[in-house]
Design a protein around this motif. Structure first.
Motif, mmCIF file in Angstrom:
data_model
loop_
_atom_site.group_PDB
_atom_site.id
_atom_site.type_symbol
_atom_site.label_atom_id
_atom_site.label_comp_id
_atom_site.label_asym_id
_atom_site.label_seq_id
_atom_site.Cartn_x
_atom_site.Cartn_y
_atom_site.Cartn_z
ATOM 1 N N ALA A 73 0.847 -1.198 0.000
ATOM 2 C CA ALA A 73 0.000 0.000 0.000
ATOM 3 C C ALA A 73 0.876 1.238 0.000
ATOM 4 O O ALA A 73 2.040 1.192 0.410
ATOM 5 C CB ALA A 73 -0.903 0.019 1.231
ATOM 6 N N ARG B 73 -2.276 -1.005 -3.208
ATOM 7 C CA ARG B 73 -3.464 -0.279 -2.749
ATOM 8 C C ARG B 73 -3.077 1.170 -2.471
ATOM 9 O O ARG B 73 -2.124 1.445 -1.756
ATOM 10 C CB ARG B 73 -4.023 -0.920 -1.483
ATOM 11 N N ASP C 8 -3.909 4.476 -0.609
ATOM 12 C CA ASP C 8 -4.653 4.948 0.556
ATOM 13 C C ASP C 8 -4.543 6.469 0.582
ATOM 14 O O ASP C 8 -3.486 7.016 0.908
ATOM 15 C CB ASP C 8 -4.058 4.331 1.827
#
Length: 165
Positions: free
Chosen positions: A57, A81, A83
């Motif tokens: 992430a 990912r 964020d």
């Protein structure tokens, strides 16, 4: 990751892309340029992936460089990912904000850069010193580089034990 802005001694604009590893607290990169865009972010990330592998992430703000198609495609390709912090809440990405504060106080505010090349040299010297010499309470008094080396050694031992060595 985050961006910072400053100016050269002649008043020209300069930007810094700062990238840290939240786990080890290592400063992975400080990219310096007159203009830094999504393409530059992807280039820095590609270099880091070659050195360390892709992260699971990334924590970023909602700046156009991070929300644009190039970084989005990069993240999709590497299965990372994204964020995003909430608008107006820098505390969502407190690690990079703290790092940027130290970088500003200890490097940018203490130096006048005559050129981007000079800014790159100072930023890289500061980044290396930060990683090698600065103990962190969160890392049990180890520097980020020491902590990262310790983690790699532990990971290697665990892998060897898992296969019966």
């Amino acid at each position: 990751m985050d961006f910072m802005a400053d100016q050269l001694g002649d008043g020209g604009k300069i930007r810094f892309l700062t990238v840290i590893d939240v786990f080890t607290r290592e400063a992975l990169a400080i990219e310096v340029g007159e203009r830094l865009r999504g393409e530059d972010v992807a280039t820095v990330l590609n270099c880091l992936v070659r050195q360390r592998g892709a992260p699971s992430a990334m924590f970023v703000d909602n700046g156009a460089e991070f929300t644009g198609q190039i970084v989005d495609l990069w993240a999709y390709h590497h299965k990372v990912r994204m964020d995003f912090s909430r608008p107006g809440t820098p505390t969502d990405n407190a690690h990079i904000e703290s790092f940027n504060g130290s970088f500003r106080d200890e490097c940018l505010n203490l130096n006048w850069f005559a050129s981007i090349a000079e800014a790159k040299r100072h930023a890289e010297a500061w980044r290396r010193d930060y990683n090698e010499s600065r103990p962190h309470m969160a890392l049990n008094g180890l520097s980020p580089a020491e902590f990262a080396r310790q983690q790699r050694t532990c990971d290697k031992k665990q892998r060897l034990m898992a296969v019966g060595f």
